[in-house]
Design an enzyme around this catalytic site. Sequence first.
Site, PDB file in Angstrom:
ATOM      1  N   ARG A 187       0.843  -1.200   0.000  1.00  0.00           N
ATOM      2  CA  ARG A 187       0.000   0.000   0.000  1.00  0.00           C
ATOM      3  C   ARG A 187       0.871   1.240   0.000  1.00  0.00           C
ATOM      4  O   ARG A 187       1.757   1.374   0.844  1.00  0.00           O
ATOM      5  CB  ARG A 187      -0.851   0.031   1.284  1.00  0.00           C
ATOM      6  CG  ARG A 187      -2.129  -0.691   1.189  1.00  0.00           C
ATOM      7  CD  ARG A 187      -3.110  -0.362   2.271  1.00  0.00           C
ATOM      8  NE  ARG A 187      -2.652   0.253   3.509  1.00  0.00           N
ATOM      9  CZ  ARG A 187      -3.462   0.651   4.471  1.00  0.00           C
ATOM     10  NH1 ARG A 187      -4.759   0.495   4.336  1.00  0.00           N
ATOM     11  NH2 ARG A 187      -3.008   1.178   5.565  1.00  0.00           N
ATOM     12  N   THR A 218      -1.270   7.503  -0.647  1.00  0.00           N
ATOM     13  CA  THR A 218      -2.599   7.321  -1.282  1.00  0.00           C
ATOM     14  C   THR A 218      -3.359   6.127  -0.704  1.00  0.00           C
ATOM     15  O   THR A 218      -4.568   6.019  -0.892  1.00  0.00           O
ATOM     16  CB  THR A 218      -2.443   7.077  -2.791  1.00  0.00           C
ATOM     17  OG1 THR A 218      -1.769   5.812  -2.981  1.00  0.00           O
ATOM     18  CG2 THR A 218      -1.615   8.172  -3.461  1.00  0.00           C
ATOM     19  N   ASP A 231       0.438  -2.887  12.192  1.00  0.00           N
ATOM     20  CA  ASP A 231       0.900  -3.291  10.864  1.00  0.00           C
ATOM     21  C   ASP A 231       1.258  -4.774  10.900  1.00  0.00           C
ATOM     22  O   ASP A 231       2.248  -5.174  11.520  1.00  0.00           O
ATOM     23  CB  ASP A 231       2.119  -2.449  10.459  1.00  0.00           C
ATOM     24  CG  ASP A 231       2.499  -2.699   9.008  1.00  0.00           C
ATOM     25  OD1 ASP A 231       2.742  -3.862   8.635  1.00  0.00           O
ATOM     26  OD2 ASP A 231       2.532  -1.729   8.229  1.00  0.00           O
ATOM     27  N   ASP A 254       4.802  -5.822   9.595  1.00  0.00           N
ATOM     28  CA  ASP A 254       5.878  -5.462  10.524  1.00  0.00           C
ATOM     29  C   ASP A 254       5.884  -6.380  11.741  1.00  0.00           C
ATOM     30  O   ASP A 254       6.950  -6.759  12.239  1.00  0.00           O
ATOM     31  CB  ASP A 254       5.719  -4.007  10.993  1.00  0.00           C
ATOM     32  CG  ASP A 254       6.165  -3.023   9.917  1.00  0.00           C
ATOM     33  OD1 ASP A 254       6.906  -3.423   9.009  1.00  0.00           O
ATOM     34  OD2 ASP A 254       5.751  -1.845   9.989  1.00  0.00           O
TER      35      ASP A 254
HETATM   36  C1  PRP Z   1      -1.227  -4.662   4.415  1.00  0.00           C
HETATM   37  C2  PRP Z   1      -2.042  -5.939   4.588  1.00  0.00           C
HETATM   38  C3  PRP Z   1      -2.874  -5.949   3.337  1.00  0.00           C
HETATM   39  C4  PRP Z   1      -3.151  -4.498   3.114  1.00  0.00           C
HETATM   40  C5  PRP Z   1      -4.545  -4.194   3.586  1.00  0.00           C
HETATM   41  O1  PRP Z   1      -0.186  -4.852   3.577  1.00  0.00           O
HETATM   42  O2  PRP Z   1      -1.241  -7.076   4.749  1.00  0.00           O
HETATM   43  O3  PRP Z   1      -2.233  -6.527   2.222  1.00  0.00           O
HETATM   44  O4  PRP Z   1      -2.205  -3.752   3.892  1.00  0.00           O
HETATM   45  O5  PRP Z   1      -4.889  -2.893   3.312  1.00  0.00           O
HETATM   46  P1  PRP Z   1      -6.011  -2.508   2.264  1.00  0.00           P
HETATM   47  O6  PRP Z   1      -7.194  -3.387   2.535  1.00  0.00           O
HETATM   48  O7  PRP Z   1      -6.268  -1.065   2.580  1.00  0.00           O
HETATM   49  O8  PRP Z   1      -5.461  -2.699   0.871  1.00  0.00           O
HETATM   50  P2  PRP Z   1       0.928  -3.724   3.285  1.00  0.00           P
HETATM   51  O9  PRP Z   1       0.554  -2.953   2.064  1.00  0.00           O
HETATM   52  O10 PRP Z   1       1.166  -2.940   4.528  1.00  0.00           O
HETATM   53  O11 PRP Z   1       2.186  -4.562   2.863  1.00  0.00           O
HETATM   54  P3  PRP Z   1       3.059  -5.612   3.686  1.00  0.00           P
HETATM   55  O12 PRP Z   1       2.184  -6.819   3.928  1.00  0.00           O
HETATM   56  O13 PRP Z   1       4.173  -5.900   2.753  1.00  0.00           O
HETATM   57  O14 PRP Z   1       3.506  -4.962   4.965  1.00  0.00           O
HETATM   58  N1  URA Z   2      -2.445  -3.057   6.939  1.00  0.00           N
HETATM   59  C1  URA Z   2      -2.081  -3.486   8.178  1.00  0.00           C
HETATM   60  O1  URA Z   2      -1.088  -4.204   8.318  1.00  0.00           O
HETATM   61  N2  URA Z   2      -2.811  -3.086   9.229  1.00  0.00           N
HETATM   62  C2  URA Z   2      -3.892  -2.305   9.093  1.00  0.00           C
HETATM   63  O2  URA Z   2      -4.529  -1.984  10.110  1.00  0.00           O
HETATM   64  C3  URA Z   2      -4.260  -1.879   7.811  1.00  0.00           C
HETATM   65  C4  URA Z   2      -3.520  -2.268   6.745  1.00  0.00           C
END
Ligand code: PRP
Ligand code: URA
Length: 213
Positions: free
Chosen positions: A108, A112, A204, A207
Site C-alpha cells: 500500500r 494514497t 501493521d 511489521d
Molecule cells: C497490508 C495488509 C494488506 C493491506 C490491507 O499490507 O497485509 O495486504 O495492507 O490494506 P487494504 O485493505 O487497505 O489494501 P501492506 O501494504 O502494509 O504490505 P506488507 O504486507 O508488505 O507490509
Molecule cells: N495493513 C495493516 O497491516 N494493518 C492495518 O490496520 C491496515 C492495513
Amino acid sequence: METAQGNVIYLNHPLIKHKITCMRDKNTGTKEFNTLVSEVAMLEAYEALGDLETELVEVETPLMKTMQPVISGKKLVIVPILRAGLGMVEGVRTLVPAARIGHIGLYRDPETHEPHAYYNKLPDGIEKRTALIVDPMLATGGSACDAVRFVKEAGGKKIKFMCIVAAPEGIERLTREHPDVQVYVGALDDGLNANKYILPGLGDAGDRIFGTK
Ligand code: PRP
Ligand code: URA
C-alpha cells in the site's frame, strides 16, 4: 460457530476470538505473533475449506479393502498476499499439505493507500482449483480486490478470501467489486483511522510478523 451475511462468513469460534485478542496486544512479540497468525489461519481454514471436494481412493484396513474419501491437494491453491499473507500459509498447509502455493506481491502506498503490484506468480491450472487468497488484514479492501482480480485474470473461478481482522469498509468494497467471492473473517473491527489502519486492529501485520519495526 459461524454466521453468514451473504457471501461473508464470520468465524465466531472462541479459540479464534481468544487468539486474535492475544495478537492485538502490543506486548505480544514477533515469535508469539507468528505462532498465533498460523494457528488462527489453520482454525479459519478448517471452516473455509468445508466444501473442498474429495475423491474416493482404495485403502486396505486390517480387515478388508474399502473405498474412502481423501482431499485431493490438486484441488486447492493457497495465494498469500505478500508480505503479511505469508504468515498464514503454514497454518493452511498443515491441513492440506499437497496444496499448491501462488504468490501476489502488493504494497500500500503510504500516501494514497492504494495498492501497488510488484509480484504475481500463480500455478498453472488455477481454473480447476479452489483459490484461497490469504491476508491477515482487510482494511480499505484495495489489496484484496486487486488480488482477486489477478486470480480471475489467471483463470481462477472458485475464489475465497480469508482474513484475520477486517474493517467494514473493506468488506463493503470487496463484496461490491467481487460479489462471487466468499469472504471469511476472524474479527470484524470498528473502522479505519486517517492512515487507513484498522481500529482497534493489531497494527501493521507485516511489521509484526517479520519484526521490521
Ligand atoms: C497490508 C495488509 C494488506 C493491506 C490491507 O499490507 O497485509 O495486504 O495492507 O490494506 P487494504 O485493505 O487497505 O489494501 P501492506 O501494504 O502494509 O504490505 P506488507 O504486507 O508488505 O507490509
Ligand atoms: N495493513 C495493516 O497491516 N494493518 C492495518 O490496520 C491496515 C492495513
